[in-house]
Design an enzyme around this catalytic site. Structure first.
Site, PDB file in Angstrom:
ATOM      1  N   ARG A   1       0.824  -1.217   0.000  1.00 46.84           N
ATOM      2  CA  ARG A   1       0.000   0.000   0.000  1.00 46.84           C
ATOM      3  C   ARG A   1       0.858   1.268   0.000  1.00 46.84           C
ATOM      4  NH1 ARG A   1      -0.854   2.551   4.727  1.00 46.84           N
ATOM      5  NH2 ARG A   1      -2.487   4.133   4.869  1.00 46.84           N
TER       6      ARG A   1
ATOM      7  N   ARG B   1       3.309   1.947  -1.723  1.00 48.15           N
ATOM      8  CA  ARG B   1       3.606   2.356  -3.104  1.00 48.15           C
ATOM      9  C   ARG B   1       2.605   3.386  -3.593  1.00 48.15           C
ATOM     10  NH1 ARG B   1       7.006  -1.093  -6.109  1.00 48.15           N
ATOM     11  NH2 ARG B   1       7.381  -3.173  -5.235  1.00 48.15           N
TER      12      ARG B   1
ATOM     13  N   GLN C   1       5.450  10.210  -0.588  1.00 50.56           N
ATOM     14  CA  GLN C   1       6.224  10.604   0.590  1.00 50.56           C
ATOM     15  C   GLN C   1       5.969  12.054   0.979  1.00 50.56           C
ATOM     16  OE1 GLN C   1       8.070   8.959   2.662  1.00 50.56           O
ATOM     17  NE2 GLN C   1       9.355  10.476   3.660  1.00 50.56           N
TER      18      GLN C   1
ATOM     19  N   HIS D   1       1.007   5.335   7.968  1.00 49.52           N
ATOM     20  CA  HIS D   1       0.699   6.638   7.362  1.00 49.52           C
ATOM     21  C   HIS D   1      -0.532   6.559   6.473  1.00 49.52           C
ATOM     22  CE1 HIS D   1       3.215  10.070   8.195  1.00 49.52           C
ATOM     23  NE2 HIS D   1       4.256   9.274   8.358  1.00 49.52           N
TER      24      HIS D   1
ATOM     25  N   HIS E   1      -0.539   8.423  13.036  1.00 50.13           N
ATOM     26  CA  HIS E   1       0.012   7.336  12.233  1.00 50.13           C
ATOM     27  C   HIS E   1       0.887   6.393  13.047  1.00 50.13           C
ATOM     28  CE1 HIS E   1       3.371  10.246  11.950  1.00 50.13           C
ATOM     29  NE2 HIS E   1       4.133   9.182  11.810  1.00 50.13           N
TER      30      HIS E   1
ATOM     31  N   ASP F   1      18.200   9.392  13.436  1.00 44.04           N
ATOM     32  CA  ASP F   1      17.829   8.011  13.136  1.00 44.04           C
ATOM     33  C   ASP F   1      17.914   7.754  11.637  1.00 44.04           C
ATOM     34  OD1 ASP F   1      15.493   9.189  12.050  1.00 44.04           O
ATOM     35  OD2 ASP F   1      14.462   9.042  13.967  1.00 44.04           O
TER      36      ASP F   1
END
Length: 411
Positions: free
Chosen positions: A37, A39, A43, A102, A119, A163
């Site tokens: 999903r 994909r 972003q 998300h 999320h 991170d």
């Protein structure tokens, strides 16, 4: 007849080149519908309306962060710190799945049709479901993700101010937007990682790379993530979804895909996500395509609601609102003046105009010394916070939160 299935695949990433899948379970998780999903979720949401190349997805980012985690594990092991194979697998799974919860268009859903559920909460629920499906193989990954595992530095690799998530998205977002100010040396930073007293540290030789990282983060926020035209577009989408939700609550029949309908015509709490499997499954089917397919139809149906139709049409055709950005809140008389113009120009009433003229604020904190700090390790064994260790005055300045106020209005 037995057939050999090689799950340790190699894929070609535009940022890092050839990247290997390190464990078979990683392949199986990538292959799962929950992960596929990603994909279908960009972003950077609607940032492509400003930077046309920003069309990369959460899938790309998760794969890149997984690759950087492998490099970090190798570096830390090479400096004499134990990371067992199980821990390496766990922390790799944790970073792979860190964004799995998300929703479409980043945080737009969290501020409109789904309330009080973020999320991170949904990521944990997805991970729990996957853990059940994979017979408990994600148990350690979930502990690391939740910071409940004994080795705290593993969680810091997944979620901290330095991170693998941040290292990948800064470099990746810079590449796809073409904003070169965000370019950072991920390889150099990772090579300088070490562990002291179960805390992630950066060796002093890497201090300039960390300074560049913090400055790049600040610049990317103002130039990309909080770019005023991006704020305009994302707020327009939030208002579109809020208007659709308002109409749905009044039982107005709107076109929407089945998964979007679930959330438009029902009100779900965090407890519903936890206790009702159908809610989480509906969310797992929700992506950018559901939203934009619905927005396209709403734009063509002014007879259903002129406000929803006009907002949708403007967003689809990049008729974005104008934006003013300043350090102080906007005065009431200025807001009232813009509302008066919009009401006259667009034929809106007192309530409707609030969808077209509105204010808000954004904050940029490139570095927070009150969170998990970026610590610098010196040759004498002394560990100091980057804000204290840096000889750049700018780092101390960047540690202060900057708040700006915006006013959106029809052009």
């Amino acid at each position: 007849m037995n057939t050999f299935s090689n799950k340790l695949k190699i894929f070609n990433d535009p940022i890092y080149g050839f990247v290997s899948i390190p464990y078979e379970i990683i392949y199986d998780l990538i292959d799962h519908p929950y992960f596929q999903r990603l994909r279908r979720i960009k972003q950077l949401g609607l940032t492509n309306l400003v930077y046309p190349g920003a069309l990369h997805t959460r899938f790309h980012h998760a794969m890149g962060a997984m690759h950087l985690m492998g490099q970090a594990i190798d570096t830390i092991r090479s400096k004499g710190h134990e990371i067992t194979d199980e821990e390496a697998k766990g922390v790799t799974i944790a970073i792979l799945l860190h964004d799995i919860g998300h929703g479409p268009f980043s945080h737009a859903l969290e501020h409109s049709i789904v309330s009080n559920v973020n999320h991170e909460d949904i990521s944990e629920l997805f991970m729990d479901n996957l853990n059940a499906a994979f017979d408990g193989e994600l148990s350690l990954a979930i502990k690391i993700f939740q910071n409940k595992y004994k080795k705290k530095f593993l969680h810091q690799l997944v979620s901290s101010q330095l991170d693998m998530d941040r290292l990948d998205y800064l470099k990746r977002d810079s590449f796809f937007t073409g904003v070169s100010e965000g370019v950072i040396s991920t390889e150099r930073i990772i090579k300088m990682l070490n562990v002291v007293n179960d805390e992630l540290v950066v060796e002093a030789k890497g201090i300039y790379s960390i300074e560049k990282f913090i400055i790049a983060r600040r610049l990317m926020y103002w130039q990309v993530y909080l770019h005023k035209t991006v704020l305009s577009a994302e707020n327009m989408l939030v208002h579109i979804l809020k208007r659709a939700k308002e109409l749905a609550e009044k039982k107005v029949e709107l076109f929407c895909t089945p998964s979007l309908r679930t959330f438009l015509y029902n009100k779900y709490s965090k407890e519903d996500f936890i206790n009702n499997p159908k809610v989480l499954l509906a969310f797992a089917d929700l992506d950018d395509y559901d939203i934009m397919a619905s927005v396209k139809v709403w734009a063509a149906e002014p007879e259903k609601d002129k406000v929803l139709a006009l907002l949708s049409s403007l967003l689809l055709n990049r008729g974005l609102f104008g934006v003013e950005l300043q350090n102080q809140p906007f005065k009431d008389d200025k807001i009232a003046s813009f509302k008066k113009d919009a009401k006259k120009k667009l034929g809106l009433n007192e309530k409707e105009v609030n969808y077209f003229v509105f204010t808000g604020n954004v904050t940029n904190d490139a570095y927070r010394s009150d969170k998990i700090r970026i610590n610098i390790l010196f040759k004498d064994g002394l560990v100091r916070d980057i804000a204290d260790a840096s000889d750049q005055l700018s780092i101390d300045v960047l540690a202060k939160t900057v708040k700006k106020h915006y006013l959106c209005f029809p052009k």
